[in-house]
Write an enzyme that holds these catalytic residues in place. Structure first.
Site, PDB file in Angstrom:
ATOM      1  N   CYS A  45       0.840  -1.208   0.000  1.00 53.11           N
ATOM      2  CA  CYS A  45       0.000   0.000   0.000  1.00 53.11           C
ATOM      3  C   CYS A  45       0.873   1.255   0.000  1.00 53.11           C
ATOM      4  CB  CYS A  45      -0.912   0.020   1.220  1.00 53.11           C
ATOM      5  SG  CYS A  45      -1.998  -1.404   1.335  1.00 53.11           S
TER       6      CYS A  45
HETATM    7  C1  BEZ Z   1       0.569  -4.602   1.858  1.00 53.48           C
HETATM    8  O1  BEZ Z   1       0.118  -3.516   1.524  1.00 53.48           O
HETATM    9  O2  BEZ Z   1       1.753  -4.838   1.808  1.00 53.48           O
HETATM   10  C2  BEZ Z   1      -0.366  -5.669   2.312  1.00 53.48           C
HETATM   11  C3  BEZ Z   1      -1.496  -5.340   3.017  1.00 53.48           C
HETATM   12  C4  BEZ Z   1      -2.323  -6.334   3.481  1.00 53.48           C
HETATM   13  C5  BEZ Z   1      -2.038  -7.659   3.201  1.00 53.48           C
HETATM   14  C6  BEZ Z   1      -0.904  -7.987   2.464  1.00 53.48           C
HETATM   15  C7  BEZ Z   1      -0.057  -6.983   2.022  1.00 53.48           C
END
Ligand code: BEZ
Length: 212
Positions: A45
């Protein structure tokens, strides 16, 4: 709510990093990209919001306002934005919606319980100035989205809204386009003076009509 292409994007009021907003007032006459992310302070994210900020000028050129959302609170959003700016060498200049009660997430069906009960998936809604939904996209949590692709779709929508054409596979701005099936080849030749190449009666190419 099951939102489909051509549906009116539902309006909402929400708390965001730029204060309370009414979604329609925020959008005004612009196009919108409403996109959800699973959670603040997560790696994928962080890169996604950073990339959107890096592409800010490209969104502006196309009259598009971006707005992100997750079920995190606004204080988390503010702290995380500082990290995004630092780690992605950018300035996040679009709002993040804080949706801890999941009101907007539920309205846009961004929580898919069989994937996760407590996080939004990676949804994208492209919304046109008439507030119609023009693209929906859902990615899994483990896969970051390609924001160049989102710009490419906006380019296609904006071009095809104003000309009787469609854009072929992997089209990019400036590439040749295809003539809409609703137009007969004899009419296409008049309508597209740059030329029409008929490969099949249903597959006719013409140069991008907006190219100089
Ligand atoms: C991420 O943004 O890295 C992420 C968020 C939730 C689950 C897996 C990855």
């Amino acid at each position: 709510m099951n939102l489909r292409l051509g549906d009116t994007a539902p309006n909402f009021k929400a708390t965001t990093t730029i204060g309370e907003i009414d979604f329609y007032e925020f959008l005004g006459d612009s196009w919108g990209v409403l996109f959800s992310h699973p959670g603040d302070y997560t790696p994928v994210c962080t890169t996604e919001l950073g990339r959107t900020a890096q592409l800010s000028d490209e969104f502006k050129k196309r009259n598009v306002k971006a707005i992100a959302i997750s079920v995190d609170g606004v204080e988390d959003h503010h702290g995380w934005v500082k990290d995004i700016n630092e780690t992605q060498n950018t300035q996040v200049d679009f709002p993040l919606i804080a949706d801890p009660n999941r009101e907007v997430s539920d309205l846009y069906d961004m929580i898919h319980p069989n994937a996760s009960n407590n996080m939004t998936v990676r949804s994208v809604f492209i919304i046109d100035p008439n507030k119609k939904i023009r693209l929906t996209l859902t990615y899994p949590a483990s896969t970051g989205r390609n924001f160049i692709e989102i710009l490419r779709v906006i380019d296609s929508l904006q071009l095809t809204d104003s000309h009787s054409i469609a854009t072929p596979a992997e089209w990019n701005r400036g590439d040749r386009v295809v003539v809409a099936n609703s137009i007969k080849t004899e009419d296409a030749i008049v309508k597209f003076p740059k030329g029409v190449e008929e490969v099949r009666p249903y597959l006719r190419y013409t140069p991008d009509p907006t190219n100089d």
